[in-house]
Design a protein around this motif. Structure first.
Motif, PDB file in Angstrom:
ATOM      1  N   ILE A 302      16.805  12.708  24.552  1.00 52.83           N
ATOM      2  CA  ILE A 302      16.312  11.364  24.836  1.00 52.83           C
ATOM      3  C   ILE A 302      15.303  11.440  25.977  1.00 52.83           C
ATOM      4  O   ILE A 302      15.573  12.071  27.001  1.00 52.83           O
ATOM      5  N   PRO A 303      14.124  10.825  25.814  1.00 56.05           N
ATOM      6  CA  PRO A 303      13.137  10.857  26.908  1.00 56.05           C
ATOM      7  C   PRO A 303      13.730  10.290  28.193  1.00 56.05           C
ATOM      8  O   PRO A 303      14.374   9.234  28.185  1.00 56.05           O
ATOM      9  N   THR A 304      13.526  10.964  29.287  1.00 58.89           N
ATOM     10  CA  THR A 304      14.118  10.518  30.557  1.00 58.89           C
ATOM     11  C   THR A 304      13.554   9.173  30.996  1.00 58.89           C
ATOM     12  O   THR A 304      14.270   8.372  31.607  1.00 58.89           O
ATOM     13  N   ARG A 305      12.283   8.932  30.686  1.00 55.97           N
ATOM     14  CA  ARG A 305      11.689   7.679  31.154  1.00 55.97           C
ATOM     15  C   ARG A 305      12.218   6.468  30.404  1.00 55.97           C
ATOM     16  O   ARG A 305      12.025   5.331  30.836  1.00 55.97           O
ATOM     17  N   ILE A 306      12.905   6.675  29.244  1.00 59.71           N
ATOM     18  CA  ILE A 306      13.390   5.531  28.467  1.00 59.71           C
ATOM     19  C   ILE A 306      14.429   4.749  29.256  1.00 59.71           C
ATOM     20  O   ILE A 306      14.549   3.526  29.121  1.00 59.71           O
ATOM     21  N   THR A 313      13.144  -3.411  31.674  1.00 60.35           N
ATOM     22  CA  THR A 313      13.226  -4.458  30.651  1.00 60.35           C
ATOM     23  C   THR A 313      14.390  -5.392  30.928  1.00 60.35           C
ATOM     24  O   THR A 313      14.241  -6.623  30.912  1.00 60.35           O
ATOM     25  N   ALA A 314      15.565  -4.814  31.181  1.00 62.77           N
ATOM     26  CA  ALA A 314      16.755  -5.633  31.416  1.00 62.77           C
ATOM     27  C   ALA A 314      16.627  -6.447  32.696  1.00 62.77           C
ATOM     28  O   ALA A 314      17.045  -7.618  32.737  1.00 62.77           O
ATOM     29  N   LEU A 474       0.554  -9.352  31.119  1.00 63.47           N
ATOM     30  CA  LEU A 474       0.914  -9.746  32.477  1.00 63.47           C
ATOM     31  C   LEU A 474       1.787  -8.738  33.220  1.00 63.47           C
ATOM     32  O   LEU A 474       2.100  -8.959  34.388  1.00 63.47           O
ATOM     33  N   ARG A 475       2.189  -7.663  32.589  1.00 67.61           N
ATOM     34  CA  ARG A 475       3.057  -6.702  33.286  1.00 67.61           C
ATOM     35  C   ARG A 475       2.301  -6.047  34.437  1.00 67.61           C
ATOM     36  O   ARG A 475       1.089  -5.816  34.357  1.00 67.61           O
ATOM     37  N   GLU A 480       6.492  -0.276  32.504  1.00 70.83           N
ATOM     38  CA  GLU A 480       6.635  -0.252  31.050  1.00 70.83           C
ATOM     39  C   GLU A 480       7.976  -0.848  30.673  1.00 70.83           C
ATOM     40  O   GLU A 480       9.004  -0.571  31.305  1.00 70.83           O
ATOM     41  N   THR A 481       7.974  -1.690  29.637  1.00 67.91           N
ATOM     42  CA  THR A 481       9.213  -2.174  29.047  1.00 67.91           C
ATOM     43  C   THR A 481       9.416  -1.456  27.714  1.00 67.91           C
ATOM     44  O   THR A 481       8.556  -0.697  27.260  1.00 67.91           O
TER      45      THR A 481
END
Length: 520
Positions: A302-306, A313-314, A474-475, A480-481
């Motif tokens: 799993i990518p670490t940045r996810i 995001t949460a 607007l982020r 990154e979300t």
């Protein structure tokens, strides 16, 4: 109101020659493609939603009970994920076309290939098979609660199934179909990822490219004004379609709709008609995401940045949800404790953002946020030499503002509906025992509306997680979300790297589906 008013003011700042240039080079093509897309999606969602709702409500056939809630599952899959999945599934060297060539004996994509999914037809079909639940839900609810007496009367007078559907069901369902179509078309207008992935240049895509690629914010605002006019037209269409449509029940007790048992070919046909939307809108893309996510996990983990993107995001979604629920609670309390024409009008205005696509909302918010940032910077400059710049825009506050303005209607409507179930006699009893209006609100309304608040909060949280247009625009920098991660990977064609983020969004999106299915 601020984003809409700011959008109009910003559009007026463009040069006099900007409108003719936009009309010749952007609006003529983008508006035409948007109208074609809306028309095609409208026909598909109305057809699928009405037919499936009628089959589930009026007939009994194998698999009806499972299909009744499974038809809601496409709501869990955002439109841009559907486009992202099918671009790989139906690629000339993808699994579907490769299997067909093996079965037919062809060796190369040059010998046999299906029509390209990157087309207007592909976009219409995919969006239609994802957004039909917006029609299915209200139409099925109408059949279940209001249609029984009329349908039973028509059957006793000798009308066959097709005549009942044509002369009773369709006219009766017209208001629900119009309401569902309006919501589905607003979601279509709000879409940016699916249209761009599938090569359809809608007004939303034009706004995004004009703002970011050409750095022409007034031009983007002027295109957004045209989009806003389309939104107003959709709302007026929905009101017109419900004009003169009233329903009067003559029975004292509600009679459940007696379902007709189908057998043989009719039963198989009904099962297939209800299975196809679930297969296309959920099972196929979800299976693809699971397969691709497992391949990515087996190959490189799993990518670490996810995890940091999931946390961001949460966090953004949770903050926006808490603010929206708090404001929705105040709105519901105002309608309950101080009912008046002014309150009613204010409530309607406060829910305006739900009808405004995220792209329009983002452009309208930008001058508001920039003005506020300048005032904050000027105030801080009185106390420090190097005052920070763009505090709201750089901290994510602008994105939270957009989420709250966009989804406040869900909180206000859901909590208000919950409060209407609290009898007025409880208010009167509490007041007679010495409670103030604030005390009644604190001790009576909030505890008894807790379930509605939780349901509204869950829906808002999921919608914030899935929202792509406003998040893209607007982020803050270097934020990154899950949605923007998926958009970036899909734009680069690295589908395996995007599959885990897409699967996480789908799993989160299944929360409101389970809520709706339990309610049904």
């Amino acid at each position: 109101m601020l984003p809409v008013l700011a959008l109009i003011g910003f559009a007026l700042q463009g040069s006099p020659g900007l409108w003719p240039h936009l009309f010749r080079n952007v609006l003529a093509s983008a508006l035409g493609q948007t109208i074609i897309l809306l028309s095609g999606v409208g026909v598909i969602v109305a057809s699928i939603g009405t037919v499936t709702a009628w089959l589930i409500a009026g007939f009994d056939f194998p698999g009806r009970r499972i299909l009744g809630w499974a038809l809601l599952l496409p709501l869990a899959v955002p439109t841009y994920i559907i486009a992202y999945a099918y671009l790989d599934i139906l690629h000339p060297i993808g699994p579907v076309q490769s299997l067909l060539r093996d079965l037919l004996g062809y060796d190369s994509p040059r010998d046999f290939r299906l029509p390209d999914i990157r087309s207007m037809t592909g976009c219409i079909l995919l969006l239609g098979f994802v957004l039909y639940p917006y029609v299915y839900l209200p139409v099925r609810a109408l059949f279940a609660t209001q249609a029984a007496n009329l349908l039973e009367a028509s059957r006793t007078l000798g009308a066959g199934p097709m005549r009942v559907f044509r002369q009773i069901v369709l006219p009766l369902a017209r208001p629900a179909i119009a309401a569902g179509m309006a919501l589905a078309l607003m979601e279509t207008l709000n879409d940016i990822g699916a249209a761009e992935f599938l090569g359809v240049r809608t007004l939303t895509v034009s706004v995004y490219s004009t703002w970011l690629n050409r750095t022409d914010l007034p031009g983007a605002a002027q295109i957004a004004i045209v989009m806003l006019m389309i939104v107003v037209s959709l709302v007026l269409f929905e009101r017109w379609a419900r004009k003169g449509q009233t329903y009067a029940g003559t029975a004292r007790r509600h009679l459940p709709l007696a379902r007709v048992r189908l057998r043989g070919v009719a039963a198989i046909t009904a099962t297939m008609l209800c299975t196809l939307p679930v297969l296309v809108g959920f099972i196929a893309p979800a299976s693809y995401l699971i397969h691709q996510a497992w391949r990515r996990y087996s190959y490189n983990g799993i990518p670490t940045r996810i995890w940091s993107e999931a946390l961001q995001t949460a966090t953004l979604a949770l903050i926006a949800t808490m603010i929206a629920v708090g404001l929705g609670l105040l709105i519901a309390a105002a309608t309950r404790l101080r009912p008046s024409k002014v309150t009613h009008f204010a409530v309607r205005i406060s829910t305006l953002g739900y009808a405004v696509p995220g792209t329009i909302l983002a452009i309208g918010l930008l001058p508001v946020i920039i003005f506020a940032d300048r005032q904050i910077t000027a105030a801080l400059g009185l106390f420090m030499t190097n005052a920070p710049q763009l505090i709201l825009l750089g901290s994510g506050a602008a994105l939270i503002y957009a989420y709250v303005a966009r989804f406040l209607a869900i909180a206000a409507g859901g909590i208000e509906a919950g409060m209407t179930r609290v009898p007025q006699s409880m208010d009167h009893a509490a007041r007679s025992l010495g409670q103030s209006p604030t005390g009644v609100f604190r001790h009576i309304h909030i505890p008894l509306s807790r379930a509605s608040m939780i349901s509204a909060g869950l829906l808002i949280f999921v919608d914030c997680v899935k929202e792509l247009p406003a998040t893209l625009l607007l982020r803050p920098l270097n934020v990154e979300t899950l949605a923007t991660h998926l958009y970036g990977e899909a734009a680069r064609g690295t589908y395996e790297d995007a599959s885990i983020a897409a699967l996480m969004i789908v799993l989160i999106g299944m929360v409101p589906v389970f809520l709706l299915s339990n309610r049904i």
